[in-house]
Design a protein around this motif. Structure first.
Motif, PDB file in Angstrom:
ATOM      1  N   ALA A 108       0.921  -1.333   0.096  1.00  0.00           N
ATOM      2  CA  ALA A 108      -0.012   0.008  -0.008  1.00  0.00           C
ATOM      3  C   ALA A 108       0.946   1.182   0.048  1.00  0.00           C
ATOM      4  O   ALA A 108       2.323   1.031   0.275  1.00  0.00           O
ATOM      5  CB  ALA A 108      -0.881   0.004   1.158  1.00  0.00           C
ATOM      6  N   LEU A 109       0.335   2.266  -0.177  1.00  0.00           N
ATOM      7  CA  LEU A 109       0.867   3.699  -0.012  1.00  0.00           C
ATOM      8  C   LEU A 109       0.677   4.333   1.109  1.00  0.00           C
ATOM      9  O   LEU A 109      -0.475   4.553   1.548  1.00  0.00           O
ATOM     10  CB  LEU A 109       0.669   4.538  -1.225  1.00  0.00           C
ATOM     11  CG  LEU A 109       1.224   5.879  -1.500  1.00  0.00           C
ATOM     12  CD1 LEU A 109       2.662   5.720  -1.815  1.00  0.00           C
ATOM     13  CD2 LEU A 109       0.461   6.932  -2.455  1.00  0.00           C
ATOM     14  N   TRP A 110       2.003   4.589   1.727  1.00  0.00           N
ATOM     15  CA  TRP A 110       1.637   5.204   3.067  1.00  0.00           C
ATOM     16  C   TRP A 110       2.111   6.665   3.008  1.00  0.00           C
ATOM     17  O   TRP A 110       3.015   7.186   2.155  1.00  0.00           O
ATOM     18  CB  TRP A 110       2.514   4.354   4.141  1.00  0.00           C
ATOM     19  CG  TRP A 110       2.213   3.089   4.281  1.00  0.00           C
ATOM     20  CD1 TRP A 110       2.282   1.963   3.490  1.00  0.00           C
ATOM     21  CD2 TRP A 110       1.790   2.597   5.545  1.00  0.00           C
ATOM     22  NE1 TRP A 110       1.669   0.868   4.088  1.00  0.00           N
ATOM     23  CE2 TRP A 110       1.408   1.085   5.437  1.00  0.00           C
ATOM     24  CE3 TRP A 110       1.732   2.988   6.897  1.00  0.00           C
ATOM     25  CZ2 TRP A 110       1.028   0.329   6.469  1.00  0.00           C
ATOM     26  CZ3 TRP A 110       1.358   2.192   7.794  1.00  0.00           C
ATOM     27  CH2 TRP A 110       1.046   0.703   7.575  1.00  0.00           C
ATOM     28  N   VAL A 111       2.007   7.378   4.047  1.00  0.00           N
ATOM     29  CA  VAL A 111       2.274   8.597   4.383  1.00  0.00           C
ATOM     30  C   VAL A 111       3.019   9.043   5.774  1.00  0.00           C
ATOM     31  O   VAL A 111       2.206   8.529   6.727  1.00  0.00           O
ATOM     32  CB  VAL A 111       1.147   9.608   4.123  1.00  0.00           C
ATOM     33  CG1 VAL A 111       0.053   9.474   5.055  1.00  0.00           C
ATOM     34  CG2 VAL A 111       1.909  11.292   4.246  1.00  0.00           C
ATOM     35  N   GLN A 112       4.151   9.537   5.815  1.00  0.00           N
ATOM     36  CA  GLN A 112       4.678   9.864   7.296  1.00  0.00           C
ATOM     37  C   GLN A 112       4.828  11.206   7.324  1.00  0.00           C
ATOM     38  O   GLN A 112       5.375  12.090   6.376  1.00  0.00           O
ATOM     39  CB  GLN A 112       6.024   9.298   7.285  1.00  0.00           C
ATOM     40  CG  GLN A 112       6.545   9.262   8.625  1.00  0.00           C
ATOM     41  CD  GLN A 112       7.949   8.612   8.808  1.00  0.00           C
ATOM     42  OE1 GLN A 112       9.189   9.229   8.547  1.00  0.00           O
ATOM     43  NE2 GLN A 112       7.876   7.545   9.432  1.00  0.00           N
ATOM     44  N   PRO A 113       4.489  11.872   8.236  1.00  0.00           N
ATOM     45  CA  PRO A 113       4.319  13.335   8.240  1.00  0.00           C
ATOM     46  C   PRO A 113       5.763  14.034   8.487  1.00  0.00           C
ATOM     47  O   PRO A 113       6.610  13.232   9.097  1.00  0.00           O
ATOM     48  CB  PRO A 113       3.518  14.008   9.556  1.00  0.00           C
ATOM     49  CG  PRO A 113       3.542  12.563  10.449  1.00  0.00           C
ATOM     50  CD  PRO A 113       3.621  11.450   9.587  1.00  0.00           C
ATOM     51  N   ALA A 114       5.916  15.187   7.987  1.00  0.00           N
ATOM     52  CA  ALA A 114       7.345  15.838   7.977  1.00  0.00           C
ATOM     53  C   ALA A 114       7.826  15.776   9.568  1.00  0.00           C
ATOM     54  O   ALA A 114       8.985  15.818   9.782  1.00  0.00           O
ATOM     55  CB  ALA A 114       7.286  16.952   7.312  1.00  0.00           C
ATOM     56  N   GLY A 115       6.793  15.936  10.453  1.00  0.00           N
ATOM     57  CA  GLY A 115       7.426  16.337  11.712  1.00  0.00           C
ATOM     58  C   GLY A 115       7.561  15.104  12.638  1.00  0.00           C
ATOM     59  O   GLY A 115       7.762  15.164  13.660  1.00  0.00           O
ATOM     60  N   GLY A 116       7.475  14.094  12.032  1.00  0.00           N
ATOM     61  CA  GLY A 116       7.565  12.682  12.700  1.00  0.00           C
ATOM     62  C   GLY A 116       6.195  12.157  13.024  1.00  0.00           C
ATOM     63  O   GLY A 116       5.335  12.702  13.004  1.00  0.00           O
ATOM     64  N   GLY A 117       6.160  10.883  13.836  1.00  0.00           N
ATOM     65  CA  GLY A 117       5.157  10.312  14.186  1.00  0.00           C
ATOM     66  C   GLY A 117       4.667   8.982  13.304  1.00  0.00           C
ATOM     67  O   GLY A 117       5.580   8.780  12.337  1.00  0.00           O
ATOM     68  N   ASP A 118       3.818   8.369  13.697  1.00  0.00           N
ATOM     69  CA  ASP A 118       3.299   7.131  12.968  1.00  0.00           C
ATOM     70  C   ASP A 118       2.833   7.526  11.611  1.00  0.00           C
ATOM     71  O   ASP A 118       2.246   8.428  11.371  1.00  0.00           O
ATOM     72  CB  ASP A 118       1.993   6.586  13.786  1.00  0.00           C
ATOM     73  CG  ASP A 118       2.808   5.958  14.944  1.00  0.00           C
ATOM     74  OD1 ASP A 118       3.833   5.611  15.185  1.00  0.00           O
ATOM     75  OD2 ASP A 118       1.774   5.463  15.877  1.00  0.00           O
ATOM     76  N   ALA A 119       3.096   6.399  10.631  1.00  0.00           N
ATOM     77  CA  ALA A 119       2.628   6.785   9.241  1.00  0.00           C
ATOM     78  C   ALA A 119       1.289   6.138   9.135  1.00  0.00           C
ATOM     79  O   ALA A 119       0.865   5.218   9.944  1.00  0.00           O
ATOM     80  CB  ALA A 119       3.678   5.895   8.281  1.00  0.00           C
ATOM     81  N   ARG A 120       0.595   6.364   8.029  1.00  0.00           N
ATOM     82  CA  ARG A 120      -0.499   5.834   7.774  1.00  0.00           C
ATOM     83  C   ARG A 120      -1.125   5.346   6.344  1.00  0.00           C
ATOM     84  O   ARG A 120      -0.335   6.128   5.439  1.00  0.00           O
ATOM     85  CB  ARG A 120      -1.903   6.740   8.525  1.00  0.00           C
ATOM     86  CG  ARG A 120      -3.166   6.323   8.203  1.00  0.00           C
ATOM     87  CD  ARG A 120      -4.199   7.307   8.697  1.00  0.00           C
ATOM     88  NE  ARG A 120      -5.447   7.042   8.534  1.00  0.00           N
ATOM     89  CZ  ARG A 120      -6.303   6.335   9.182  1.00  0.00           C
ATOM     90  NH1 ARG A 120      -5.689   5.706  10.259  1.00  0.00           N
ATOM     91  NH2 ARG A 120      -7.394   5.855   8.812  1.00  0.00           N
ATOM     92  N   VAL A 121      -1.794   4.450   6.176  1.00  0.00           N
ATOM     93  CA  VAL A 121      -1.827   4.060   4.729  1.00  0.00           C
ATOM     94  C   VAL A 121      -2.666   5.221   4.214  1.00  0.00           C
ATOM     95  O   VAL A 121      -3.751   5.661   4.621  1.00  0.00           O
ATOM     96  CB  VAL A 121      -2.889   2.810   4.658  1.00  0.00           C
ATOM     97  CG1 VAL A 121      -3.168   2.464   3.298  1.00  0.00           C
ATOM     98  CG2 VAL A 121      -1.776   1.603   5.284  1.00  0.00           C
ATOM     99  N   LEU A 122      -2.536   5.680   2.782  1.00  0.00           N
ATOM    100  CA  LEU A 122      -3.065   6.391   2.039  1.00  0.00           C
ATOM    101  C   LEU A 122      -3.915   5.810   0.999  1.00  0.00           C
ATOM    102  O   LEU A 122      -5.029   6.116   0.795  1.00  0.00           O
ATOM    103  CB  LEU A 122      -2.470   7.644   1.544  1.00  0.00           C
ATOM    104  CG  LEU A 122      -2.101   8.719   2.259  1.00  0.00           C
ATOM    105  CD1 LEU A 122      -1.203   9.709   1.377  1.00  0.00           C
ATOM    106  CD2 LEU A 122      -3.220   9.512   2.643  1.00  0.00           C
ATOM    107  N   VAL A 123      -3.337   4.875   0.244  1.00  0.00           N
ATOM    108  CA  VAL A 123      -3.801   4.236  -1.127  1.00  0.00           C
ATOM    109  C   VAL A 123      -3.960   2.689  -0.980  1.00  0.00           C
ATOM    110  O   VAL A 123      -2.546   2.462  -0.589  1.00  0.00           O
ATOM    111  CB  VAL A 123      -3.648   4.739  -2.396  1.00  0.00           C
ATOM    112  CG1 VAL A 123      -4.143   3.996  -3.233  1.00  0.00           C
ATOM    113  CG2 VAL A 123      -3.855   6.310  -2.253  1.00  0.00           C
ATOM    114  N   ALA A 124      -4.780   1.955  -0.789  1.00  0.00           N
ATOM    115  CA  ALA A 124      -4.737   0.659  -0.291  1.00  0.00           C
ATOM    116  C   ALA A 124      -5.473  -0.558  -1.595  1.00  0.00           C
ATOM    117  O   ALA A 124      -6.492  -0.921  -1.076  1.00  0.00           O
ATOM    118  CB  ALA A 124      -4.686   0.039   0.870  1.00  0.00           C
ATOM    119  N   PRO A 125      -5.278  -0.405  -2.675  1.00  0.00           N
ATOM    120  CA  PRO A 125      -6.098  -1.199  -3.828  1.00  0.00           C
ATOM    121  C   PRO A 125      -5.661  -2.616  -3.577  1.00  0.00           C
ATOM    122  O   PRO A 125      -4.260  -2.954  -2.977  1.00  0.00           O
ATOM    123  CB  PRO A 125      -5.460  -0.877  -5.206  1.00  0.00           C
ATOM    124  CG  PRO A 125      -4.242  -0.199  -5.061  1.00  0.00           C
ATOM    125  CD  PRO A 125      -4.177   0.492  -3.600  1.00  0.00           C
ATOM    126  N   ALA A 126      -6.278  -3.576  -3.959  1.00  0.00           N
ATOM    127  CA  ALA A 126      -6.135  -5.060  -3.677  1.00  0.00           C
ATOM    128  C   ALA A 126      -4.834  -5.531  -4.160  1.00  0.00           C
ATOM    129  O   ALA A 126      -4.253  -6.320  -3.765  1.00  0.00           O
ATOM    130  CB  ALA A 126      -7.588  -6.055  -3.734  1.00  0.00           C
TER     131      ALA A 126
END
Length: 697
Positions: A108-126
């Motif tokens: 999947a495509l993840w995003v991690q914020p510039a300031g740090g912290g946990d990443a999260r899924v942005l796009v997740a096609p099967a």
């Protein structure tokens, strides 16, 4: 019994121990933020069970003052870094989301914020994502594999679940190509998806990322068969309004050509920008900073009589005549990057056993070399102030590492502290690198790199290994993790790595010398440079072996049938029956243009079976679709028929990997590969007793 030529030094290097060698981090991929303040590379290290490599993202200080710091962790790894306009980091990973226990079936495509912290899924096609690109405006373009009848991402997931429950793996092919390198193509095919990033061109804070919903991207292209190559080849204009892509067009007899198209992101309307039956588009196009031009590398398509050529083209996005910028430059450019003002492009191109960075003036096409050293540069990224080029630099004696280079060409490269330094794993070498030159039969200069073990001298001459590169239109000019000569040097061998006819970096006429005659000038060049090297006082000409993989494996087979000067030959992933191998390869459509039946017959190594008297170590992987495994089976059967004794013994050996491909990639199998190769060479070149690697049972 002959003893080894040199002893290990008191302070052994990582190349004296295969466990230490596979533990070295492998750096690849580079991304630079739009403000030039963040630089990220990917580094692969061993998994916890030491049976595979796992990639993590590391942030490198662009100024070279601070040590690199690791950004991602996890046993599934992360790759494909790309920055948003707000300096958030996007990456691709199949790791589970925080709190989940199961890994994802597809990345999947993840995003991690510039300031740090946990990443999260942005796009997740099967079917997973690949090759994300982001515009200056915050638009996202990403490739995803969808089944042919899928209407959208939700429908695709339903279809996949139905196949999974029914345990159906069958694939119905409607396109000529059915396999690529090491995997089956289909039933899914790549489509382009688009979406607007949350926050647009602003940065996401940690809380914003945590609250961001999973994006629902729009299918921009729909099902277009295999028009989009799965390896990528697309870009977004700075304003996010136009996508550009290399586009595959089918031709007769299973062939295909690569064109360039522009796609309106708002409507999906597609128009062709470059379609010349004599040219192929290679790699991803690059938009100029103002969005009006596309820079793309094109290849003049080769034929049986012509090796083709490679140059850089500028194509107006609005339509119009393309400008062939470097058609008169006798080098093969690749990986172009625009300067911020759009006045020039920076790219790499092979040159005399190196691969320097070059600046190409966008108006005149004038070419200026930026790096005078022996390095091979990749992934160039130009800083927004136009002062620096960031790249990954390797060399025959240096693994890939992040560097910065003055764009004005006034200074040497500066190595930036990377993952290797942060992990405390230096790659100290067990020898030295030098060059060898000679003159070929036709008067052409030929050169090679020679890696010598510490202590090699007239009093302690080193046995020699001739290593033939693959391709064959390639060059021995960069570090290789798969075939690393320093492991052989640590064993006391000198390793010769020539660039014979067909090699790049010497002009198109040098390639033409071997075109249509794979066993002609390339072979005589190799023998000439070996002759010159054997005359050195620090080389033991009585103990010489030859090795090669892919085309190098072809040449190893050809050498075996044309001379008995070598004491042992290692042939990996090699072509044996040329007429058959080029027809069943995943690249058969290309080989069909290169080989007439007459050329294949004149250059096939199997015709010289009866002249082979040298012991061969045959190596092949069953997942090799570029040179299919049947080539090794035929070679092994022919050797058995010729040299097999009544008791079934044979002087040759066959190392088979059921789950490796054209290359041996997993660390545990790489160790077996080297252990077997060195045991075989020690038996036949050093007079040692054959020692079967322990893990081979």
């Amino acid at each position: 019994m002959t003893t080894r030529p040199s002893q290990e030094p008191e302070s052994a290097t990582p190349f004296h121990d295969l466990d230490a060698y596979v533990d070295l981090p492998r750096v690849e991929g580079l991304a630079l933020s739009r403000d030039g303040r963040r630089l990220v590379v990917s580094a692969a290290t061993l998994s916890s069970d030491r049976t595979r490599y796992v990639s993590a993202l590391w942030e490198v200080d662009p100024a070279g003052e601070r040590p690199a710091r690791r950004l991602t962790r996890g046993d599934k790894g992360a790759s494909g870094p790309v920055f948003t306009p707000g300096n958030d980091l996007l990456f691709v990973s199949a790791r589970p989301e925080p709190g989940a226990s199961d890994d994802r079936e597809a990345p999947a495509l993840w995003v991690q914020p510039a300031g740090g912290g946990d990443a999260r899924v942005l796009v997740a096609p099967a079917g997973g994502v690949r090759n994300a690109v982001v515009s200056d405006s915050g638009a996202l373009l990403v490739g995803a594999a969808l089944l042919p009848s899928a209407d959208d991402l939700e429908h695709d997931a339903e279809l996949r679940e139905s196949r999974k429950k029914a345990k159906v793996t069958a694939i119905l092919h409607e396109d000529p190509q059915v396999r690529l390198w090491d995997h089956d193509l289909g039933p899914a095919a790549t489509r382009l998806l688009t979406a607007e990033l949350p926050g647009g061109d602003a940065d996401l804070g940690e809380a914003d990322v945590a609250e961001a919903a999973l994006l629902s991207p729009r299918d921009l292209t729909g099902h277009v068969g295999r028009a989009l190559h799965e390896d990528g080849g697309w870009a977004l204009s700075p304003d996010g309004g136009v996508a550009a892509a290399a586009w595959v067009v089918p031709e007769r007899n299973g062939s295909q050509r690569f064109t360039l198209v522009a796609i309106d992101v708002a409507t999906g309307a597609r128009r062709t920008l470059l379609d010349d039956p004599a040219l192929d588009v290679r790699g991803a196009p690059r938009f100029s900073p103002d969005g009006t031009l596309l820079a793309v590398t094109v290849v003049r398509r080769f034929t049986a009589d012509d090796p083709g050529d490679v140059w850089l083209v500028l194509v107006p996005v609005a339509g119009g005549e393309a400008r062939h910028l470097t058609a008169e430059w006798d080098r093969f450019p690749h990986t172009p990057a625009w300067t911020p003002d759009g006045s020039a492009l920076v790219l790499s191109a092979h040159d005399g056993g190196r691969s320097p960075l070059w600046r190409v003036d966008a108006a005149s096409g004038e070419v200026t070399r930026l790096t005078p050293d022996d390095g091979a540069y990749d992934d160039p990224r130009v800083s927004p102030d136009g002062r620096w080029v960031y790249a990954l630099r390797s060399a025959m004696d240096a693994p890939p590492a992040p560097v910065r280079v003055p764009l004005d060409g006034t200074g040497a490269y500066q190595r930036l502290p990377g993952p290797a330094e942060a992990l405390g794993r230096p790659s100290t070498l067990p020898g030295t690198l030098t060059e060898v030159t000679t003159t070929a039969e036709d008067g052409t200069p030929v050169r090679a790199w020679l890696s010598l073990p510490d202590g090699a001298s007239a009093d302690r001459p080193a046995p020699l290994l001739l290593w033939v590169h693959g391709g064959p239109v390639m060059s021995s000019n960069a570090w290789s993790w798969r075939w690393n000569q320093w492991l052989a040097v640590a064993k006391g061998y000198a390793v010769l790595q020539p660039d014979p006819a067909l090699s790049t970096g010497y002009g198109i006429d040098f390639v033409r010398r071997g075109w249509g005659e794979w066993g002609g000038a390339p072979y005589t060049d190799l023998m000439a440079i070996t002759d010159a090297t054997e005359r050195r006082p620090d080389i033991d000409a009585s103990r010489v072996g030859a090795m090669g993989g892919s085309y190098g494996g072809y040449m190893a087979n050809w050498i075996a049938g044309h001379t008995d000067r070598f004491g042992a030959i290692v042939t990996h992933a090699s072509l044996w029956t040329l007429e058959h191998s080029v027809r069943v390869s995943d690249y058969a459509y290309g080989f069909a243009r290169e080989f007439t039946p007459e050329i294949a017959a004149a250059n096939s190594p199997h015709l010289f079976l009866d002249d082979i008297s040298t012991p061969l170590l045959v190596i092949h992987g069953d997942k090799d679709y570029r040179v299919p495994f049947g080539e090794a089976l035929r070679l092994w059967a022919d050797l058995q028929s010729k040299d097999g004794a009544a008791d079934g013994s044979i002087p040759h050996k066959f190392l088979y990997f059921p789950d490796e491909n054209h290359w041996v990639l997993t660390p545990n199998h790489a160790k077996i590969w080297y252990e077997t190769v060195f045991a075989f060479l020690a038996q036949h070149l050093l007079g040692e007793k054959w020692q079967r690697p322990e893990l081979l049972g």
